[in-house]
Design an enzyme around this catalytic site. Sequence first.
Site, PDB file in Angstrom:
ATOM      1  N   CYS A 110      74.172 -12.595  57.255  1.00  0.00           N
ATOM      2  CA  CYS A 110      73.528 -13.105  56.036  1.00  0.00           C
ATOM      3  C   CYS A 110      72.744 -14.377  56.355  1.00  0.00           C
ATOM      4  CB  CYS A 110      74.581 -13.357  54.958  1.00  0.00           C
ATOM      5  SG  CYS A 110      73.889 -13.880  53.383  1.00  0.00           S
ATOM      6  N   CYS A 111      73.378 -15.302  57.116  1.00  0.00           N
ATOM      7  CA  CYS A 111      72.689 -16.534  57.510  1.00  0.00           C
ATOM      8  C   CYS A 111      71.458 -16.210  58.350  1.00  0.00           C
ATOM      9  CB  CYS A 111      73.617 -17.451  58.305  1.00  0.00           C
ATOM     10  SG  CYS A 111      74.812 -18.367  57.310  1.00  0.00           S
ATOM     11  N   CYS A 193      74.196 -22.921  50.700  1.00  0.00           N
ATOM     12  CA  CYS A 193      74.082 -21.945  49.624  1.00  0.00           C
ATOM     13  C   CYS A 193      75.262 -22.104  48.653  1.00  0.00           C
ATOM     14  CB  CYS A 193      74.104 -20.539  50.204  1.00  0.00           C
ATOM     15  SG  CYS A 193      72.657 -20.168  51.209  1.00  0.00           S
ATOM     16  N   CYS A 196      78.705 -20.505  49.408  1.00  0.00           N
ATOM     17  CA  CYS A 196      79.316 -20.899  50.682  1.00  0.00           C
ATOM     18  C   CYS A 196      79.530 -22.405  50.770  1.00  0.00           C
ATOM     19  CB  CYS A 196      78.443 -20.428  51.843  1.00  0.00           C
ATOM     20  SG  CYS A 196      78.222 -18.640  51.866  1.00  0.00           S
ATOM     21  N   CYS A 221      75.411 -22.318  60.796  1.00  0.00           N
ATOM     22  CA  CYS A 221      74.707 -21.185  60.189  1.00  0.00           C
ATOM     23  C   CYS A 221      73.768 -20.498  61.152  1.00  0.00           C
ATOM     24  CB  CYS A 221      73.943 -21.653  58.964  1.00  0.00           C
ATOM     25  SG  CYS A 221      72.787 -22.964  59.344  1.00  0.00           S
TER      26      CYS A 221
HETATM   27  S1  SF4 Z   1      75.278 -19.867  53.649  1.00  0.00           S
HETATM   28 FE1  SF4 Z   1      76.263 -18.029  52.729  1.00  0.00          FE
HETATM   29  S2  SF4 Z   1      74.795 -17.134  51.243  1.00  0.00           S
HETATM   30 FE2  SF4 Z   1      73.707 -18.676  52.524  1.00  0.00          FE
HETATM   31  S3  SF4 Z   1      72.772 -17.489  54.110  1.00  0.00           S
HETATM   32 FE3  SF4 Z   1      74.744 -18.152  54.963  1.00  0.00          FE
HETATM   33  S4  SF4 Z   1      76.276 -16.566  54.410  1.00  0.00           S
HETATM   34 FE4  SF4 Z   1      74.386 -16.178  53.221  1.00  0.00          FE
END
Ligand code: SF4
Length: 230
Positions: A110-111, A193, A196, A221
């Site tokens: 996701c990151c 985010c 998170c 991240c």
């Molecule tokens: S911080 Fe969380 S929502 Fe944001 S990109 Fe990374 S995993 Fe995804």
Amino acid sequence: MNDEQRLEATRDRLQDIHARYGAVVLANSLGAEDMVLTDLTARLGLPFGVFCLDTGRLPSETYDLLDRLPEHYPALTLSVYYPDAEALAAWVGQHGVNAFYRGVELRQACCHLRKVEPLARALAGQQAWITGMRREQSSTRSELPFEAFDDDHGLMKFNPLADWQEADVWRYIREHQVPYNALHDKHYPSIGCAPCTRAIAVGEDLRAGRWWWENPETKECGLHVRIPQG
Ligand code: SF4
């Protein structure tokens, strides 16, 4: 080194970066440190481009701050980078909107989609970039140098606030009336985010509110450390 000497040394570092590399880019995550660097850049009249990564999952307080930047710093060149909409839609379609809670690999994926790939676009063609990272922030940053070649992105990376303490950051923000994220007043020292990031308790590590369900060693991240792909 007293406060004024540290600040002067930081100004010198920024001017030195400009002298050596010209109009480089400053990554602004809209956290306190990046706002200090943005303010210093504006006050020194340095032609650095400032960019933000809008992951699509930022807290509303972060969007409020982003919205204020053009008015507060009218001379600033501000760019916002977004995830690749098609790739993100495909991944969310396969794994769900909150897959990052189900394991480090899904979280890092996701990151990668929301931050790492847009960052690569923001840095493409640049010679150097500047971040607001500090050694004190976490165990993964304790050896942070002021500058080093960034092998992952193929350009120089500068961390002019590497030796700043949290108190130095907030002293600067107060004395120079720098706009900042309202979440900092609610015990969020490190803001990413919304799903998170959470508030921390007194005495906790400054990044304890980021990906709190993971081990400290994995809590980056991918913007600042290499994440194995595949
Ligand atoms: S911080 Fe969380 S929502 Fe944001 S990109 Fe990374 S995993 Fe995804």
